[in-house]
Write an enzyme that holds these catalytic residues in place. Sequence first.
Site, PDB file in Angstrom:
ATOM      1  CG  HIS A   1     -11.575  -8.022   6.314  1.00  0.00           C
ATOM      2  ND1 HIS A   1     -11.073  -8.959   7.165  1.00  0.00           N
ATOM      3  CD2 HIS A   1     -10.878  -8.153   5.159  1.00  0.00           C
ATOM      4  CE1 HIS A   1     -10.112  -9.648   6.556  1.00  0.00           C
ATOM      5  NE2 HIS A   1      -9.966  -9.173   5.348  1.00  0.00           N
TER       6      HIS A   1
ATOM      7  CD  GLU B   1      -1.477  -2.529   1.422  1.00  0.00           C
ATOM      8  OE1 GLU B   1      -0.338  -2.636   1.922  1.00  0.00           O
ATOM      9  OE2 GLU B   1      -2.195  -3.511   1.143  1.00  0.00           O
TER      10      GLU B   1
HETATM   11  C1  LIG Z   1      -1.648  -4.992   4.405  1.00  0.00           C
HETATM   12  C2  LIG Z   1      -2.635  -5.850   3.694  1.00  0.00           C
HETATM   13  N1  LIG Z   1      -2.944  -5.578   2.407  1.00  0.00           N
HETATM   14  C3  LIG Z   1      -3.860  -6.322   1.757  1.00  0.00           C
HETATM   15  C4  LIG Z   1      -4.496  -7.355   2.373  1.00  0.00           C
HETATM   16  C5  LIG Z   1      -5.557  -8.172   1.634  1.00  0.00           C
HETATM   17  N2  LIG Z   1      -5.058  -9.509   1.324  1.00  0.00           N
HETATM   18  C6  LIG Z   1      -5.265 -10.547   2.159  1.00  0.00           C
HETATM   19  S1  LIG Z   1      -4.504 -11.930   1.657  1.00  0.00           S
HETATM   20  C7  LIG Z   1      -3.904 -11.184   0.264  1.00  0.00           C
HETATM   21  C8  LIG Z   1      -3.051 -11.958  -0.687  1.00  0.00           C
HETATM   22  C9  LIG Z   1      -1.806 -12.455  -0.036  1.00  0.00           C
HETATM   23  O1  LIG Z   1      -1.113 -13.290  -0.912  1.00  0.00           O
HETATM   24  P1  LIG Z   1       0.218 -14.037  -0.504  1.00  0.00           P
HETATM   25  O2  LIG Z   1       1.055 -13.178   0.375  1.00  0.00           O
HETATM   26  O3  LIG Z   1       0.854 -14.552  -1.724  1.00  0.00           O
HETATM   27  O4  LIG Z   1      -0.241 -15.241   0.428  1.00  0.00           O
HETATM   28  P2  LIG Z   1      -1.236 -16.433   0.093  1.00  0.00           P
HETATM   29  O5  LIG Z   1      -2.607 -15.932   0.377  1.00  0.00           O
HETATM   30  O6  LIG Z   1      -1.028 -16.817  -1.313  1.00  0.00           O
HETATM   31  O7  LIG Z   1      -0.884 -17.511   1.034  1.00  0.00           O
HETATM   32  C10 LIG Z   1      -4.318  -9.849   0.213  1.00  0.00           C
HETATM   33  C11 LIG Z   1      -3.991  -8.912  -0.864  1.00  0.00           C
HETATM   34  C12 LIG Z   1      -4.154  -7.603   3.728  1.00  0.00           C
HETATM   35  N3  LIG Z   1      -4.701  -8.608   4.433  1.00  0.00           N
HETATM   36  N4  LIG Z   1      -3.233  -6.843   4.360  1.00  0.00           N
END
Ligand SMILES: Cc1ncc(C[n+]2csc(CCOP(=O)(O)OP(=O)(O)O)c2C)c(N)n1
Lengths: 411, 338
Positions: free
Chosen positions: B129, B60
């Site tokens: 959320h 972000e």
């Molecule tokens: C600071 C922040 N930004 C955005 C999100 C929303 N979000 C939750 S999980 C996710 C994807 C994460 O992907 P990754 O790190 O590859 O882990 P995976 O879910 O594939 O295990 C996002 C964008 C969040 N939880 N926290």
Amino acid sequence: MPRPSRLHVPHAPARPGEAPDFSYVRLTPAGTVARPDVAAQAADVENLAVDLIRVLDDGHRAIGPWNPHLEVDVLQVGLRHMLLTRIYDDRMLRTQRQGKISFYMKSTGEEAVAVAAAMALRPGDMLFPSYRQQGLQFVRGAKLVDLMCQLLSNTRDMCKGRQLPVMYHSVPGRLFSISGNLATQFPQAVGWAMAAAIKGTDDLAATWIGEGSSAEADFHHALLFASVYRAPVILNVVNNQWAISTFQGFAGGEQRSFAARGPGYGIPGLRVDGNDFLAVYAATEWAAERARKGAGATLIEFVTYRAAAHSTSDDPSRYRPKDDAERWPLGDPIERLKAHLIGLGEWSEARHEALTAELGEQVGAAWKEATTYGTLTEGPRLDRDLMFEDVFKELPKHLVEQRAQLRSERG
Amino acid sequence: MPQMNMIQALNSAMDIALGRDPAVVVLGEDVGYFGGVFRVTDGLQRKYGQHRVLDTPIAEGGIVAASIGMAVNGLRPIAEIQFADYIYPGYDQIVSELARLRYRSASAFAAPVTIRTPCGGGIRGGQTHSQSPEALFAHVCGIKVVMPSNPYDAKGLLIASIEDDDPVLFLEPKRLYNGPFDGDPNKPAVPWSTHPRGEVPDGHYTVPIGKAAVVREGRELTIISYGTMLHVAEAAAKALGLDAEIIDVRSIVPLDVETLTTSVQKTGRCVIAHEATRFAGFGAELMATIQERCFWQLEAPIERVCGWDTPYPHAFEWEYFPGPQRVAAALKRVMEAR
Ligand SMILES: Cc1ncc(C[n+]2csc(CCOP(=O)(O)OP(=O)(O)O)c2C)c(N)n1
């Protein structure tokens, strides 16, 4: 007339309707990568961030210098934990679909990344997971009922209803409270490890982050602090290829491996087959020995695949081919360890089936018990006064007043 | 006129902006190919291409910083932060950079960035959320902060935000994406097609930033609210049979002080309702402003109905959420005060 855009936009290897394409995943045959001394300098082992450390070959035999030579009973325990993780995930997904819990996140296909790593560590080592390493919980002795009560936000919920499902913690299991905010745990683990070094204990910290989340600044804070102080920490990047709809190229995986971030900070980076239980174990063991020796941190990239949806709010058929998971070149961690054990003559289809049934019953019985402590839709419910507690150690006056106001509102 | 829900209205606003001005770009996590986790940017990448609707790394701070740089180089970025709860890694870039760039450079540089982000609770999202962080931004000088409560305003305000030469934080009450919500989670969901403000023109129009809306004229008391709580407060007043004047703040910064004070000077009574926590919440600013300007017309103490001063709890969503009961109790107290 301006020239057309020169911006490079990473391209997903395959989208819905296209054939899965994993040609971008650089593979190295099992057993071919050398295992350097644990005190090696990052600059001398940069190949480890490019090649893929694998122990199980295509015939499911354990070969090469990274073979951790584990006893059969250890392998069987690992298989059991992974299978339990998978069954638990499947069942809990179903309870979400039935409206019993609000949300769920599976770790299907990534079980080894948690289970083997935790088994290679000591009970005193502190773990800072993301939301997709439930296997750690089982290795650290978590009770199914306790985990389920957290999912249910019921009267026995360890989080007292404060957190979304899967955001567990365990003080005796040395598992840090999981945050919904991505990447925050990564530098915190480094701080914990710095404290262990300051205090002169032998403990280390291990932490897990998704490759997508490694884009956050916190990831870089972690590497820098770990490097500067040679903190006894293991920094695990779980590269499961997808961050919701965003493929790993958008986290910087197109140009170099995630493991290669380590050498940039003076930290060895290991690129490891995350679906190979033995390779995960061996890499973690190497990093742990290094940390305990005072040689500092290790960054490990586990190359794996998120076989299930991101969460119960997600529908992956909108952004990747339906048969992507089946075509993943590194297979399935449970199937591979199972085949290895069968090859050793220490496992069989019949035993596997029996274990599957046994674990299924355990999970079923635990669920039955957990729901007697309440579900999202049926009582008993947590005492609502709990909402005001733990904001501070002691309830301040304004929260005492707000609690009273809620009581008068609801009678 | 076409019916749109808030998601479609926001999508339409960006579609129009992208179509009218080649400098407009959209960026954020999962906004491109996928069209956003709430589908707000659905179809925009297909229509305008990968160079104008960009998926970004999950960072972000990077999204806000890159938007500033793009804006300084002549683009008009619309950045999506997936949830307001995840805006904090970008907070430094917003507070120290985006908001102050114009001031510190004496207008030599400016960054017309619009940051869209879903906020608010009522969706069982737990503490990560559900947040309503408007006060954290209202306190910062140099960034406008708006929050629509219906599809019509959402589209018009978003176009106005994109066209504004100053940065705007555009907060989207996600509980209202698919329909108005009166605060009773047990009632069946109501679609926007049942609501007059679900009628949204297809074309370009703006709702001016800095203007509150008098949603209902009334004489007995003034209700000041915004976002999801506007609907909750409206329902509570209706259930009590009050002749309430209901004002939708819409624009938190700059604040339409005149509309608020004109109303309270007329009614002499005022209740403020927002989802965000109470202590140092935006309600405190509203209250102070009204007290300063309407003291001699007030017939009762002003009341605030807010979220409790705790993180947003997963299991106690409807005990936490300032629902119709809590609003009704405040309305009664203010009406009965002599
Ligand atoms: C600071 C922040 N930004 C955005 C999100 C929303 N979000 C939750 S999980 C996710 C994807 C994460 O992907 P990754 O790190 O590859 O882990 P995976 O879910 O594939 O295990 C996002 C964008 C969040 N939880 N926290």
